[in-house]
Design a protein around this motif. Structure first.
Motif, PDB file in Angstrom:
ATOM      1  N   VAL A  48       0.851  -1.191   0.000  1.00  0.00           N
ATOM      2  CA  VAL A  48       0.000   0.000   0.000  1.00  0.00           C
ATOM      3  C   VAL A  48       0.889   1.245   0.000  1.00  0.00           C
ATOM      4  O   VAL A  48       1.588   1.524   0.970  1.00  0.00           O
ATOM      5  N   LYS A  50      -0.015   4.528  -0.582  1.00  0.00           N
ATOM      6  CA  LYS A  50      -0.684   5.832  -0.451  1.00  0.00           C
ATOM      7  C   LYS A  50       0.225   6.801   0.298  1.00  0.00           C
ATOM      8  O   LYS A  50       0.906   6.413   1.258  1.00  0.00           O
ATOM      9  N   VAL A  99      -7.917   0.420  -2.754  1.00  0.00           N
ATOM     10  CA  VAL A  99      -8.369  -0.052  -1.447  1.00  0.00           C
ATOM     11  C   VAL A  99      -9.154   0.996  -0.666  1.00  0.00           C
ATOM     12  O   VAL A  99      -9.648   0.723   0.420  1.00  0.00           O
ATOM     13  N   ILE A 183     -11.663  -4.364   6.869  1.00  0.00           N
ATOM     14  CA  ILE A 183     -10.660  -3.676   7.666  1.00  0.00           C
ATOM     15  C   ILE A 183     -11.031  -3.920   9.123  1.00  0.00           C
ATOM     16  O   ILE A 183     -12.117  -3.539   9.556  1.00  0.00           O
ATOM     17  N   MET A 225      -3.508  -6.077   7.718  1.00  0.00           N
ATOM     18  CA  MET A 225      -2.662  -4.923   7.424  1.00  0.00           C
ATOM     19  C   MET A 225      -1.407  -5.038   8.298  1.00  0.00           C
ATOM     20  O   MET A 225      -1.194  -6.068   8.928  1.00  0.00           O
ATOM     21  N   THR A 226      -0.593  -4.001   8.327  1.00  0.00           N
ATOM     22  CA  THR A 226       0.679  -4.081   9.049  1.00  0.00           C
ATOM     23  C   THR A 226       0.539  -4.679  10.454  1.00  0.00           C
ATOM     24  O   THR A 226       1.316  -5.543  10.848  1.00  0.00           O
ATOM     25  N   ARG A 241      -2.760  -6.453   2.854  1.00  0.00           N
ATOM     26  CA  ARG A 241      -2.484  -5.104   2.348  1.00  0.00           C
ATOM     27  C   ARG A 241      -1.560  -4.410   3.336  1.00  0.00           C
ATOM     28  O   ARG A 241      -1.995  -4.020   4.415  1.00  0.00           O
ATOM     29  N   ILE A 242      -0.305  -4.275   2.968  1.00  0.00           N
ATOM     30  CA  ILE A 242       0.676  -3.772   3.933  1.00  0.00           C
ATOM     31  C   ILE A 242       1.303  -2.470   3.456  1.00  0.00           C
ATOM     32  O   ILE A 242       1.834  -2.386   2.346  1.00  0.00           O
ATOM     33  N   GLY A 243       1.200  -1.444   4.304  1.00  0.00           N
ATOM     34  CA  GLY A 243       1.797  -0.144   4.002  1.00  0.00           C
ATOM     35  C   GLY A 243       3.034   0.070   4.853  1.00  0.00           C
ATOM     36  O   GLY A 243       4.163  -0.129   4.431  1.00  0.00           O
ATOM     37  N   ARG A 244       2.800   0.475   6.108  1.00  0.00           N
ATOM     38  CA  ARG A 244       3.916   0.823   7.000  1.00  0.00           C
ATOM     39  C   ARG A 244       4.895  -0.323   7.204  1.00  0.00           C
ATOM     40  O   ARG A 244       6.092  -0.095   7.386  1.00  0.00           O
ATOM     41  N   ARG A 250       4.264   6.252   7.911  1.00  0.00           N
ATOM     42  CA  ARG A 250       3.868   7.267   6.939  1.00  0.00           C
ATOM     43  C   ARG A 250       4.231   8.650   7.440  1.00  0.00           C
ATOM     44  O   ARG A 250       3.997   8.978   8.600  1.00  0.00           O
TER      45      ARG A 250
HETATM   46  C1  LIG Z   1      -3.605   2.303   4.449  1.00  0.00           C
HETATM   47  C2  LIG Z   1      -4.324   1.051   4.232  1.00  0.00           C
HETATM   48  C3  LIG Z   1      -3.684  -0.190   4.393  1.00  0.00           C
HETATM   49  C4  LIG Z   1      -2.256  -0.327   4.875  1.00  0.00           C
HETATM   50  O1  LIG Z   1      -2.156   0.092   6.202  1.00  0.00           O
HETATM   51  P1  LIG Z   1      -0.828  -0.162   7.050  1.00  0.00           P
HETATM   52  O2  LIG Z   1      -1.325  -0.138   8.452  1.00  0.00           O
HETATM   53  O3  LIG Z   1       0.098   0.931   6.712  1.00  0.00           O
HETATM   54  O4  LIG Z   1      -0.309  -1.499   6.666  1.00  0.00           O
HETATM   55  C5  LIG Z   1      -4.420  -1.333   4.121  1.00  0.00           C
HETATM   56  N1  LIG Z   1      -5.710  -1.281   3.719  1.00  0.00           N
HETATM   57  C6  LIG Z   1      -6.358  -0.114   3.552  1.00  0.00           C
HETATM   58  C7  LIG Z   1      -7.767  -0.122   3.106  1.00  0.00           C
HETATM   59  C8  LIG Z   1      -5.690   1.084   3.805  1.00  0.00           C
HETATM   60  O5  LIG Z   1      -6.354   2.244   3.657  1.00  0.00           O
END
Ligand SMILES: *Cc1c(COP(=O)(O)O)cnc(C)c1O
Length: 252
Positions: A48, A50, A99, A183, A225-226, A241-244, A250
């Motif tokens: 992810v 964003k 997402v 989520i 997620m993370t 779905r992994i961002g951080r 971020r």
């Molecule tokens: C931002 C986001 C993520 C990733 O979140 P992290 O906590 O950074 O892993 C996953 N899914 C959705 C829908 C998001 O908005």
């Protein structure tokens, strides 16, 4: 001076940090998969990105990422061409995921760039996607977002409405529902998210029993997620779905 030093720190360390983070994520995916006796390849890792710029996304591609997720159409549009150009240059194919909340007036652009839209939360949105996908001669793959925790602040179908929605959508020839997304609520301990992931899987399994009525297969469970992806995988997630966890905190 500080700015320059910070910039230099990022240039030197960012590629390494992303590679290390990614390696750690993959290890944790493998551990969770092993725990329940499935192959780690059964879990798709989506990065992810964003809030992050094109150079950082390109670093993630270098590190092996081929699934990119964004949560805003406008932001994704800005990054799409340069990132695609980079991927082509290095001989890689990407899949793009949406997402975030999708407004009907952004659907046309979303359908142009996204391979999978995770956030279909109304039948009406699906009908608009169908119309725009038809115009592009595309079959748009989507997931239905489910609000399993029934939080007022969250988008998504109430669980008890999903089957009905699938039936209503089954006539849309240019929309293919591939599964469900959720989520989990914020929690200090990932164990607390487990019941929500269990609920999504139970919902999917209960619908699959009457699938002939809705003509789709629901193979994908996009959850985790993370903070909670290992628990989500233990409960049947096929897409995290992994961002951080990949890019670090971020900067927002
Ligand atoms: C931002 C986001 C993520 C990733 O979140 P992290 O906590 O950074 O892993 C996953 N899914 C959705 C829908 C998001 O908005």
């Amino acid at each position: 001076m500080i700015r320059q030093l910070t910039l230099r720190w990022f240039c030197v360390n960012l590629p390494r940090m992303i590679k290390e983070n990614l390696q750690l994520c993959r290890q944790r995916i493998a551990q969770a998969a092993e725990k329940i006796g499935i192959a780690p390849q059964g879990v798709t890792l989506v990065a992810v990105s964003k809030g992050l710029g094109v150079p950082i996304i390109c670093e993630a591609i270098d590190a092996g990422i081929d699934q990119i997720a964004e949560s805003r159409v406008q932001e994704a549009l800005l990054k799409y061409s340069p990132v695609q150009a980079y991927a082509a240059e290095v001989g890689r194919a990407l899949r793009w995921h949406m997402v975030g909340y999708l407004q009907t007036n952004k659907v046309r652009q979303a359908v142009q760039i996204f391979d999978l839209i995770h956030s279909v939360d109304m039948v009406r949105l699906a009908t608009v996607i169908d119309k725009e996908a038809k115009a592009l001669n595309k079959i748009q793959e989507v997931l239905l977002e489910v609000n399993v925790s029934s939080e007022a602040s969250k988008f998504g179908f109430p669980p008890q409405k999903v089957f009905e929605a699938l039936k209503e959508m089954s006539g849309l020839k240019h929309v293919r529902v591939k599964g469900l997304m959720t989520i989990a609520p914020q929690a200090d301990n990932p164990e607390k998210t487990r019941p929500y992931f269990q609920k999504l899987k139970e919902l999917r399994d209960s619908i699959v029993c009457s699938l002939s009525a809705v003509s789709c297969s629901l193979d994908i469970l996009s959850m985790g997620m993370t903070e909670d992806f290992p628990v989500a995988i233990e409960e049947g997630s096929t897409m995290v779905r992994i961002g951080r966890g990949i890019f670090g905190q971020r900067l927002k």
